[in-house]
Design a protein around this motif. Structure first.
Motif, PDB file in Angstrom:
ATOM      1  N   THR A 127       0.669  -1.133  -0.199  1.00 30.03           N
ATOM      2  CA  THR A 127       0.302   0.230   0.269  1.00 30.03           C
ATOM      3  C   THR A 127       0.889   1.273  -0.303  1.00 30.03           C
ATOM      4  N   GLN A 128       1.926   1.137   0.997  1.00 25.32           N
ATOM      5  CA  GLN A 128       2.978   2.719   0.994  1.00 25.32           C
ATOM      6  C   GLN A 128       3.757   2.884  -0.258  1.00 25.32           C
ATOM      7  N   SER A 129       4.228   1.780  -1.102  1.00 25.10           N
ATOM      8  CA  SER A 129       4.679   1.645  -2.680  1.00 25.10           C
ATOM      9  C   SER A 129       3.685   2.026  -3.258  1.00 25.10           C
ATOM     10  N   SER A 130       2.600   2.396  -3.389  1.00 24.22           N
ATOM     11  CA  SER A 130       1.510   2.221  -4.260  1.00 24.22           C
ATOM     12  C   SER A 130       1.277   3.552  -4.495  1.00 24.22           C
ATOM     13  N   ILE A 131       1.595   4.267  -2.964  1.00 23.32           N
ATOM     14  CA  ILE A 131       1.660   5.967  -2.513  1.00 23.32           C
ATOM     15  C   ILE A 131       2.837   6.558  -3.313  1.00 23.32           C
ATOM     16  N   LEU A 132       3.960   5.592  -3.445  1.00 29.30           N
ATOM     17  CA  LEU A 132       5.429   6.446  -3.337  1.00 29.30           C
ATOM     18  C   LEU A 132       5.299   6.015  -4.995  1.00 29.30           C
ATOM     19  N   ASP A 133       4.823   6.160  -5.667  1.00 32.97           N
ATOM     20  CA  ASP A 133       4.102   5.902  -7.474  1.00 32.97           C
ATOM     21  C   ASP A 133       3.259   6.780  -7.537  1.00 32.97           C
ATOM     22  N   ILE A 134       2.854   7.400  -6.619  1.00 34.09           N
ATOM     23  CA  ILE A 134       1.624   8.312  -7.241  1.00 34.09           C
ATOM     24  C   ILE A 134       2.236   9.474  -6.945  1.00 34.09           C
ATOM     25  N   VAL A 135       3.634   9.675  -5.334  1.00 29.42           N
ATOM     26  CA  VAL A 135       3.794  10.681  -5.729  1.00 29.42           C
ATOM     27  C   VAL A 135       5.447  10.676  -6.977  1.00 29.42           C
ATOM     28  N   LEU A 152      11.773  14.773  -2.303  1.00 28.03           N
ATOM     29  CA  LEU A 152      10.735  13.842  -2.031  1.00 28.03           C
ATOM     30  C   LEU A 152       9.896  14.169  -1.033  1.00 28.03           C
ATOM     31  N   ARG A 153      10.878  15.065   0.140  1.00 26.97           N
ATOM     32  CA  ARG A 153       9.843  14.823   1.923  1.00 26.97           C
ATOM     33  C   ARG A 153       8.424  16.214   1.226  1.00 26.97           C
ATOM     34  N   ALA A 154       9.115  17.233   0.017  1.00 27.24           N
ATOM     35  CA  ALA A 154       8.553  18.604  -0.322  1.00 27.24           C
ATOM     36  C   ALA A 154       7.672  17.782  -1.081  1.00 27.24           C
ATOM     37  N   MET A 155       7.811  16.539  -1.497  1.00 27.59           N
ATOM     38  CA  MET A 155       6.833  15.950  -2.245  1.00 27.59           C
ATOM     39  C   MET A 155       5.492  15.692  -0.969  1.00 27.59           C
ATOM     40  N   LEU A 156       5.579  14.678  -0.400  1.00 33.54           N
ATOM     41  CA  LEU A 156       4.632  14.228   0.681  1.00 33.54           C
ATOM     42  C   LEU A 156       4.365  15.263   1.681  1.00 33.54           C
ATOM     43  N   ASN A 157       5.033  16.360   1.756  1.00 33.17           N
ATOM     44  CA  ASN A 157       4.231  17.599   2.493  1.00 33.17           C
ATOM     45  C   ASN A 157       2.915  17.730   1.426  1.00 33.17           C
ATOM     46  N   LEU A 158       3.230  17.737   0.165  1.00 38.55           N
ATOM     47  CA  LEU A 158       2.425  18.389  -0.336  1.00 38.55           C
ATOM     48  C   LEU A 158       0.911  17.295  -0.342  1.00 38.55           C
ATOM     49  N   VAL A 159       1.880  15.916  -0.810  1.00 40.03           N
ATOM     50  CA  VAL A 159       0.581  14.980  -1.050  1.00 40.03           C
ATOM     51  C   VAL A 159      -0.171  14.963   0.783  1.00 40.03           C
ATOM     52  N   ALA A 160       0.635  15.362   1.336  1.00 39.31           N
ATOM     53  CA  ALA A 160      -0.483  15.657   2.676  1.00 39.31           C
ATOM     54  C   ALA A 160      -1.089  17.176   3.273  1.00 39.31           C
ATOM     55  N   ASP A 161      -0.291  18.095   2.435  1.00 37.19           N
ATOM     56  CA  ASP A 161      -1.419  19.630   2.020  1.00 37.19           C
ATOM     57  C   ASP A 161      -2.806  19.180   1.644  1.00 37.19           C
ATOM     58  N   GLU A 162      -2.538  18.622   0.118  1.00 38.94           N
ATOM     59  CA  GLU A 162      -3.580  18.587  -0.966  1.00 38.94           C
ATOM     60  C   GLU A 162      -4.154  16.404  -0.718  1.00 38.94           C
ATOM     61  N   ARG A 163      -4.227  15.896   0.127  1.00 35.44           N
ATOM     62  CA  ARG A 163      -4.593  15.076   0.346  1.00 35.44           C
ATOM     63  C   ARG A 163      -5.734  14.887  -0.131  1.00 35.44           C
ATOM     64  N   GLU A 165      -7.312  16.281  -2.578  1.00 38.03           N
ATOM     65  CA  GLU A 165      -7.353  16.310  -3.889  1.00 38.03           C
ATOM     66  C   GLU A 165      -6.619  15.443  -4.752  1.00 38.03           C
ATOM     67  N   VAL A 166      -5.353  14.942  -4.343  1.00 30.47           N
ATOM     68  CA  VAL A 166      -4.640  14.057  -5.215  1.00 30.47           C
ATOM     69  C   VAL A 166      -5.585  12.446  -4.775  1.00 30.47           C
ATOM     70  N   SER A 167      -5.902  12.406  -3.596  1.00 29.70           N
ATOM     71  CA  SER A 167      -6.571  11.226  -3.747  1.00 29.70           C
ATOM     72  C   SER A 167      -7.878  11.616  -4.717  1.00 29.70           C
ATOM     73  N   ALA A 168      -8.216  12.312  -4.559  1.00 31.62           N
ATOM     74  CA  ALA A 168      -9.784  12.077  -6.096  1.00 31.62           C
ATOM     75  C   ALA A 168      -9.023  11.800  -7.822  1.00 31.62           C
ATOM     76  N   LYS A 169      -8.701  12.869  -7.542  1.00 27.77           N
ATOM     77  CA  LYS A 169      -7.361  12.177  -8.785  1.00 27.77           C
ATOM     78  C   LYS A 169      -6.239  11.070  -9.315  1.00 27.77           C
ATOM     79  N   TYR A 170      -5.769  10.555  -8.353  1.00 28.88           N
ATOM     80  CA  TYR A 170      -4.373   8.833  -8.110  1.00 28.88           C
ATOM     81  C   TYR A 170      -5.138   7.810  -7.703  1.00 28.88           C
ATOM     82  N   ILE A 173      -4.862   7.705  -0.762  1.00 31.21           N
ATOM     83  CA  ILE A 173      -4.242   8.512  -0.020  1.00 31.21           C
ATOM     84  C   ILE A 173      -4.851   8.473   1.368  1.00 31.21           C
ATOM     85  N   SER A 174      -4.732   7.245   2.409  1.00 28.40           N
ATOM     86  CA  SER A 174      -4.297   7.665   4.348  1.00 28.40           C
ATOM     87  C   SER A 174      -3.206   8.397   4.600  1.00 28.40           C
ATOM     88  N   ALA A 175      -3.634   8.715   5.398  1.00 23.46           N
ATOM     89  CA  ALA A 175      -2.834  10.060   6.424  1.00 23.46           C
ATOM     90  C   ALA A 175      -1.656   8.965   7.034  1.00 23.46           C
TER      91      ALA A 175
END
Length: 497
Positions: A127-135, A152-163, A165-170, A173-175
């Motif tokens: 599951t976590q690997s699939s989230i990394l694919d999304i990142v 990589l950390r900046a992208m993970l923070n971006l996904v966390a802030d816009e979780r 919206e990103v979940s709806a498109k890709y 993504i669980s917190a």
């Protein structure tokens, strides 16, 4: 014939360089001479103009860069094997180190590593690997470079802030999974991964150099600290093999390899390896030989290597195995079964009887046919059979043909800088909007307050309302006093009567 002398049994044993790209195995118990055999092979390839890459786990292979010391024992063995004009000499060596402490820094970028191998380094679940694919996909879609762990950390923070919206498109993504990835990245950084990811990234041609005398340069990767993080060690090796496989052109069968790759402690490469990744390694091993690359594994037991890979290792040097335990007995049997039988040898018995510096050897002859196994004395290398000192390593590094190409870190604009710039622009825009609207807001606030106090044409203000109320109050009080005065006078007269 273009060959490399390995040792001597009943006759000299050679490795045909034409089939050196068919891979190989050096196996045996600790202390039986595997490292010396590896050094003999590496030195032989270098003398034939073939570049070499070796992972140095214990630091003792660094002696390749220093001339050995002649003694009677070495001279006697060289004469017994038939080595003419045996003299000690150093080999051309370039030292590498992921941390940049014991050699040139060896780096790659997060993007070049890719989500699959990076997920293995971070020890993520499916599951976590699939989230990394999304990142990674999100970074590609937004044109953001992933070069180092800050990106990589900046992208993970971006996904966390816009979780959402990103979940709806890709995809969802669980917190919790996202937080687990962030913790793994923090652990990787603590274990030295921060030094590995960045620029300038390794250029493969720098591993495939020869010196001015035409000798192949031996690239030594200091892995004594890297081995403490097995997932990073194994994933680095897989990445490097993948890079060679994907970027080198097809050359078919050459007279000698373009590069020979030695992997020490090879069992770490396969421990916990998912089936999909093992399939990838098998594919690389089958096809990379046509790119002119030979891969040689070093491990204690042959069965440390999966059968799918073991079956592709055509050149073999088997040192002694001591059958003390059922595990050892099984390993001896496995090793014996991998050789072409020799009617003069009972392999399963001889393996336990080999002295230090002896080995069972089988190589590929003409048309790629394995030779019968032969018990042989391994030829001694001309370099030092032991580690180089820190001063000697410093001198080797000072003479490196790579120079300072990799020694200075480059930090160009990538995801981390771009996302910080976006945040700054948004913050500045909000501040400008607030500053520009202040006079109007103040005027509106003043107008509202004025209407509240003084009123307008349609309604009376608070001041007018209070004045009227006060007037009514005063009038009422005055009226009451007059009334009480009149009544008091009337009633008072009546009482007095």
């Amino acid at each position: 014939m273009n060959t490399l002398l390995l040792g001597k049994g009943e006759q000299q044993v050679h490795l045909n360089l034409k089939y050196a790209n068919r891979h190989g195995l050096i196996a045996g118990a600790t202390g039986t001479g595997k490292t010396v055999s590896l050094m003999t092979l590496a030195e032989g390839f270098s003398r034939q103009g073939v570049p070499v890459f070796i992972t140095d786990i214990k630091g003792d292979i660094s002696g390749l860069g220093v001339a050995g010391t002649l003694n009677d024992k070495l001279l006697q063995r060289a004469a017994e094997i038939g080595i003419e004009d045996y003299q000690t000499e150093a080999n051309p060596v370039v030292c590498w180190d992921l941390a940049g402490e014991q050699g040139h820094p060896l780096r790659t970028t997060v993007s070049e590593m890719g989500p699959t191998l990076l997920g293995r380094i971070l020890e993520l679940n499916d599951t976590q690997s699939s989230i990394l694919d999304i990142v990674f996909q999100l970074a590609d879609d937004q044109g953001l470079l992933l070069l180092d762990l800050d990106d990589l950390r900046a992208m993970l923070n971006l996904v966390a802030d816009e979780r959402k919206e990103v979940s709806a498109k890709y995809g969802l993504i669980s917190a919790q999974s996202l937080a687990a990835i962030q913790r793994s990245v923090l652990g990787l950084e603590r274990d030295g991964g921060k030094d590995f990811f960045g620029e300038p990234a390794l250029q493969l041609e720098d591993l495939m150099r020869t010196n001015l005398q035409g000798r192949g340069i031996i690239n030594l990767l200091a892995a004594n600290k890297l081995i403490l993080t097995p997932s990073l060690y194994s994933s680095f090796l897989l990445w490097l093999l993948s890079e060679l496989f994907e970027n080198l052109p097809e050359v078919g069968d050459l007279d000698k390899p373009k590069l020979v790759f030695f992997i020490d402690e090879a069992h770490l490469l396969f421990e916990g390896c998912p089936a999909s990744l093992l399939k990838r390694i098998e594919q690389i091993m089958r096809l990379i030989r046509s790119k002119g690359v030979g891969v040689y594994f070093c491990s204690q037991f042959p069965d440390d290597i999966p059968n799918e890979i073991l079956g592709q290792l055509g050149n073999r040097i088997q040192h002694a195995l001591r059958a003390y335990t059922p595990r050892d007995q099984k390993a001896v049997k496995t090793a014996a079964e991998t050789f072409v039988p020799n009617p003069k040898l009972v392999v399963s018995e001889v393996i336990s009887q080999l002295a230090v510096g002896e080995a069972l050897v089988s190589t590929l002859a003409e048309k790629g046919v394995p030779t019968m196994v032969e018990r042989a004395l391994i030829a001694p290398p001309r370099c030092r059979m032991g580690p180089a000192s820190p001063e000697e390593l410093s001198a080797i590094r000072a003479k490196s043909p790579i120079g300072g190409k990799y020694d200075t870190l480059i930090n160009r604009e990538s995801a981390y800088e771009r996302l910080n710039q976006r945040h700054a622009e948004v913050a500045n825009g909000a501040a400008s909007t607030k500053t520009a609207s202040t006079p109007a807001a103040q005027e509106a606030e003043q107008g509202w307050f004025s209407e509240l106090i003084f009123g307008n044409k349609r309604r009376q203000g608070l001041a007018e309302t209070l004045s009227k109320q006060a007037a009514r109050t005063v009038g009422n009080q005055l009226g009451k006093q007059i009334l009480r005065g009149l009544l008091g006078g009337i009633l008072g007269k009546s009482t007095r009567r």
